[in-house]
Design an enzyme around this catalytic site. Structure first.
Site, PDB file in Angstrom:
ATOM      1  N   ASP A 139      -5.343  -6.665   5.845  1.00  0.00           N
ATOM      2  CA  ASP A 139      -6.560  -5.934   5.479  1.00  0.00           C
ATOM      3  C   ASP A 139      -7.665  -6.938   5.139  1.00  0.00           C
ATOM      4  OD1 ASP A 139      -8.304  -3.990   4.625  1.00  0.00           O
ATOM      5  OD2 ASP A 139      -7.150  -3.371   2.874  1.00  0.00           O
ATOM      6  N   TYR A 163       0.821  -1.218   0.000  1.00  0.00           N
ATOM      7  CA  TYR A 163       0.000   0.000   0.000  1.00  0.00           C
ATOM      8  C   TYR A 163       0.853   1.265   0.000  1.00  0.00           C
ATOM      9  CZ  TYR A 163      -4.095  -2.909   1.086  1.00  0.00           C
ATOM     10  OH  TYR A 163      -5.097  -3.842   1.056  1.00  0.00           O
ATOM     11  N   ASP A 214      -3.371 -17.927   1.380  1.00  0.00           N
ATOM     12  CA  ASP A 214      -4.561 -18.562   0.793  1.00  0.00           C
ATOM     13  C   ASP A 214      -5.100 -19.643   1.728  1.00  0.00           C
ATOM     14  OD1 ASP A 214      -2.098 -19.719   0.236  1.00  0.00           O
ATOM     15  OD2 ASP A 214      -2.680 -20.503  -1.716  1.00  0.00           O
ATOM     16  N   LYS A 253       3.220 -15.350   1.984  1.00  0.00           N
ATOM     17  CA  LYS A 253       3.075 -16.054   0.705  1.00  0.00           C
ATOM     18  C   LYS A 253       4.493 -16.375   0.248  1.00  0.00           C
ATOM     19  CE  LYS A 253       0.500 -17.513  -2.741  1.00  0.00           C
ATOM     20  NZ  LYS A 253      -0.366 -18.692  -2.632  1.00  0.00           N
ATOM     21  N   ASP A 313     -10.969  -8.462   7.713  1.00  0.00           N
ATOM     22  CA  ASP A 313     -12.381  -8.332   7.330  1.00  0.00           C
ATOM     23  C   ASP A 313     -13.060  -9.702   7.315  1.00  0.00           C
ATOM     24  OD1 ASP A 313     -12.315  -5.618   7.132  1.00  0.00           O
ATOM     25  OD2 ASP A 313     -12.935  -5.519   5.041  1.00  0.00           O
TER      26      ASP A 313
END
Ligand code: NAD
Length: 357
Positions: A248, A141, A224, A192, A252
């Protein structure tokens, strides 16, 4: 001792929910003689409308001086077409980076009273209590270079950079190891590392930190798989630590396990424990102005603020107990309504918490 609290209501439902949290804070301020002083400033779309910038200088100056900040939410369709530098979210990202709020703590707790609000089976989620520690000021980001460029063949290409320095990984790792140490001594680092070099380094640094925290059991999981495990068997997790983008998304997802994003607080801290506290949800433009938003995530964020930035554990516990009591009474905003409970407005929910206090 006096402490300065900056309120940043923001956009959409922000002003409605921050108003309720402010009343709750004012009540505990009196009851526990906390010496809190409140100030307010503009951020996000509200600041764009008034000052043509999502983060006015005045807001940033007040934020720097505050002991803690309580934010509602920013954003909405009105500002969606603006260029990236003028988006309401830039106000939030600017605050996070200016104050170096690198550690985002997001608890996902399933209140037993709300077990039926989860879309998962009650036995899968009941008793759920996860803490997601998300790195907040680095990663993709913020990485440079970034942008949209024209290629030689005339096509446009969008690109971002995913980078973490060793010291950035180490400081967020320490926050997570400390948190795990205070809880059940279990930490899962999500990366990852099978595809992204930056997360190979992430994994190495996390492993290295086990020498400082031999009492914490560290495990690793690919993002994942973590996304799958969170809905398959979420109670296997205690503390999760991960980078900005994965955090992020996973936070959620974890929020939904609890049945309502309207229940979940968050804290973003810097190394001086100065913090910005905000609900995990956004500005909910679809219900803004209707007086039906759930203020509990913001009220619980205020409780986290008392605990993490102001060291007022007793006042924090009182707010959390009041919220639990209100749920016991069967009061629910529309987002958490279920059979046999009573629907209340944002204001009524705030009133009920005040009464319970
Ligand atoms: P959202 O969280 O605002 O809303 C998602 C859904 O959850 C909506 O149906 C909404 O009505 C509901 N909801 C959210 N909070 C609620 C509450 N307290 N009570 C009851 N229902 C609630 O996410 P979105 O729709 O993806 O985004 C809306 C805007 O918010 C966008 O402009 C987005 O950029 C912004 N946003 C801001 C933040 C932030 O300020 N930290 C975070 C996420 C999204």
């Amino acid at each position: 001792m006096s402490r300065n609290i900056l309120l940043l209501p923001g956009d959409g439902i922000g002003p409605e929910i921050v108003a309720e949290a402010e009343r709750v804070l004012a009540r505990v301020n009196d009851r526990f003689s906390l010496g809190l002083n409140f100030d307010q400033a503009l951020v996000g779309g509200a600041a764009l409308d008034a000052c043509d910038t999502p983060l006015p200088e005045d807001t940033l100056a007040k934020a720097r001086q505050a002991d803690a900040i309580l934010l509602g939410a920013v954003g909405g369709p009105k500002w969606d077409a603006l260029p990236m530098a003028k988006r309401p979210e830039k106000g939030l990202l600017g605050l996070r980076s200016s104050l170096e709020l690198f550690a985002n703590l997001r608890p996902a707790i399933l209140y037993p009273q709300l077990a039926s609000a989860s879309s998962l089976k009650p036995d899968v989620v009941s008793g759920l209590d996860i803490l997601i520690v998300r790195e907040l000021t680095g990663g993709i980001y913020f990485g440079q270079p970034r942008g949209v460029r024209h290629l030689e063949n005339g096509e446009r290409q969008g690109y971002n950079t995913y980078a973490y320095t060793e010291s950035e990984i180490r400081r967020i790792g320490r926050v997570a190891f400390e948190a795990a140490r205070q809880r059940n001594g279990k930490l899962c680092s999500v990366d990852k590392a099978n595809v992204l070099e930056v997360t190979v380094l992430w994994r190495e640094v996390m492993e290295d930190l086990t020498r400082e925290y031999p009492d914490v059991a560290l495990s690793h999981m690919y993002v994942d798989n973590a996304a799958m495990q969170l809905v398959r068997a979420p109670k296997q997790f205690d503390v999760i630590v991960t980078g900005n983008m994965f955090g992020d998304i996973l936070s959620d997802e974890a929020a939904m396990l609890t049945g309502s994003i309207g229940m979940l607080p968050s804290a973003s801290l810097n190394s001086q424990k100065q913090g910005m506290y905000e609900p995990c949800h956004g500005s909910a433009p679809d219900i803004a102005g209707q007086g039906i938003a759930n203020p509990l995530a913001t009220i619980l964020s205020a409780a986290m603020m008392l605990r993490y930035s102001l060291g007022e554990e007793e006042a924090a516990n009182a707010i959390e107990a009041a919220v639990s009591q209100v749920l016991d009474q069967g009061l629910r905003t529309a987002d958490i309504l279920s059979e046999g409970t009573r629907k209340v407005s944002t204001r009524e929910m705030g009133e009920a918490v005040l009464a319970a206090l």
